[in-house]
Design a protein around this motif. Structure first.
Motif, PDB file in Angstrom:
ATOM      1  N   ALA A  25       0.829  -1.211   0.000  1.00 53.53           N
ATOM      2  CA  ALA A  25       0.000   0.000   0.000  1.00 53.53           C
ATOM      3  C   ALA A  25       0.861   1.257   0.000  1.00 53.53           C
ATOM      4  CB  ALA A  25      -0.949  -0.014   1.190  1.00 53.53           C
ATOM      5  N   VAL A  26       1.897   1.279   0.832  1.00 51.05           N
ATOM      6  CA  VAL A  26       2.759   2.460   0.923  1.00 51.05           C
ATOM      7  C   VAL A  26       3.486   2.692  -0.400  1.00 51.05           C
ATOM      8  CG1 VAL A  26       4.835   3.387   2.035  1.00 51.05           C
ATOM      9  CG2 VAL A  26       3.005   2.423   3.430  1.00 51.05           C
ATOM     10  N   GLU A  27       3.990   1.629  -1.015  1.00 53.35           N
ATOM     11  CA  GLU A  27       4.707   1.790  -2.278  1.00 53.35           C
ATOM     12  C   GLU A  27       3.803   2.388  -3.363  1.00 53.35           C
ATOM     13  OE1 GLU A  27       7.896  -0.931  -4.183  1.00 53.35           O
ATOM     14  OE2 GLU A  27       5.969  -1.608  -5.020  1.00 53.35           O
ATOM     15  N   ILE A  28       2.593   1.896  -3.470  1.00 53.05           N
ATOM     16  CA  ILE A  28       1.668   2.405  -4.488  1.00 53.05           C
ATOM     17  C   ILE A  28       1.290   3.860  -4.196  1.00 53.05           C
ATOM     18  CG2 ILE A  28      -0.679   2.173  -5.427  1.00 53.05           C
ATOM     19  CD1 ILE A  28      -0.255  -0.881  -5.215  1.00 53.05           C
ATOM     20  N   LEU A  29       1.041   4.177  -2.941  1.00 52.27           N
ATOM     21  CA  LEU A  29       0.698   5.553  -2.591  1.00 52.27           C
ATOM     22  C   LEU A  29       1.860   6.505  -2.865  1.00 52.27           C
ATOM     23  CD1 LEU A  29      -1.299   4.894   0.682  1.00 52.27           C
ATOM     24  CD2 LEU A  29      -2.215   5.615  -1.530  1.00 52.27           C
ATOM     25  N   ARG A  30       3.093   6.060  -2.590  1.00 50.87           N
ATOM     26  CA  ARG A  30       4.263   6.898  -2.895  1.00 50.87           C
ATOM     27  C   ARG A  30       4.398   7.126  -4.394  1.00 50.87           C
ATOM     28  NH1 ARG A  30       8.688   4.371   1.268  1.00 50.87           N
ATOM     29  NH2 ARG A  30       8.097   5.638   3.063  1.00 50.87           N
ATOM     30  N   GLU A  31       4.118   6.101  -5.195  1.00 47.58           N
ATOM     31  CA  GLU A  31       4.167   6.265  -6.646  1.00 47.58           C
ATOM     32  C   GLU A  31       3.122   7.273  -7.115  1.00 47.58           C
ATOM     33  OE1 GLU A  31       3.736   2.391  -8.385  1.00 47.58           O
ATOM     34  OE2 GLU A  31       5.741   1.761  -7.767  1.00 47.58           O
ATOM     35  N   ARG A  32       1.928   7.201  -6.532  1.00 44.61           N
ATOM     36  CA  ARG A  32       0.871   8.151  -6.902  1.00 44.61           C
ATOM     37  C   ARG A  32       1.270   9.574  -6.535  1.00 44.61           C
ATOM     38  NH1 ARG A  32      -4.569   4.744  -5.153  1.00 44.61           N
ATOM     39  NH2 ARG A  32      -4.292   3.102  -6.720  1.00 44.61           N
ATOM     40  N   LYS A  33       1.875   9.726  -5.371  1.00 47.26           N
ATOM     41  CA  LYS A  33       2.329  11.044  -4.930  1.00 47.26           C
ATOM     42  C   LYS A  33       3.418  11.559  -5.863  1.00 47.26           C
ATOM     43  CE  LYS A  33       4.833  13.338  -1.313  1.00 47.26           C
ATOM     44  NZ  LYS A  33       5.824  13.074  -0.304  1.00 47.26           N
ATOM     45  N   ALA A  34       4.368  10.717  -6.225  1.00 51.34           N
ATOM     46  CA  ALA A  34       5.447  11.115  -7.129  1.00 51.34           C
ATOM     47  C   ALA A  34       4.895  11.558  -8.479  1.00 51.34           C
ATOM     48  CB  ALA A  34       6.436   9.970  -7.308  1.00 51.34           C
ATOM     49  N   THR A  35       3.870  10.865  -8.961  1.00 53.61           N
ATOM     50  CA  THR A  35       3.246  11.238 -10.227  1.00 53.61           C
ATOM     51  C   THR A  35       2.626  12.630 -10.131  1.00 53.61           C
ATOM     52  OG1 THR A  35       2.805   8.929 -10.784  1.00 53.61           O
ATOM     53  CG2 THR A  35       1.485  10.592 -11.918  1.00 53.61           C
ATOM     54  N   LEU A  36       1.957  12.906  -9.023  1.00 56.70           N
ATOM     55  CA  LEU A  36       1.325  14.216  -8.858  1.00 56.70           C
ATOM     56  C   LEU A  36       2.354  15.340  -8.778  1.00 56.70           C
ATOM     57  CD1 LEU A  36      -1.592  13.605  -6.329  1.00 56.70           C
ATOM     58  CD2 LEU A  36      -1.777  14.269  -8.719  1.00 56.70           C
TER      59      LEU A  36
END
Length: 101
Positions: free
Chosen positions: A37-48
């Protein structure tokens, strides 16, 4: 080691609609639901944050993703601060309707 239906349901509740094969691969690599969950959320944040957080077209529209980034940061912090209790994902639980008042 692939995700059970209950574990997949938990991750969907945290992340929204996500590809199960991707989640399985991450779970095999990382070994915990929290890490996935943390890895996916960090990827989403990086994209934003890789794009401008705010864009304004004068008189037409304004798009601001700053609050979305903050929300992702809060969700990541909450997942990192608490150890996910996976004991509840063992199986379905019967719900009982409360009587009318």
């Amino acid at each position: 080691m692939s995700l059970s239906d209950a574990e997949y349901a938990y991750l969907r509740s945290e992340l929204g609609e996500t590809d199960r094969d991707d989640l399985d691969a991450r779970y095999q690599r990382l070994g915990s639901l929290q890490a996935v969950a943390v890895e996916i959320l960090r990827e989403r944040k990086a994209t934003l944050v890789s794009d401008p957080l705010a864009v304004t077209v004068q008189g037409i529209a304004t798009v601001n993703n700053a609050e979305n980034v903050k929300a992702l940061e809060r969700q990541i912090a909450a997942l990192q601060d608490t150890c996910i209790d996976t004991s509840y994902v063992q199986g379905p639980v019967a719900l009982q309707r409360r009587g009318h008042r």
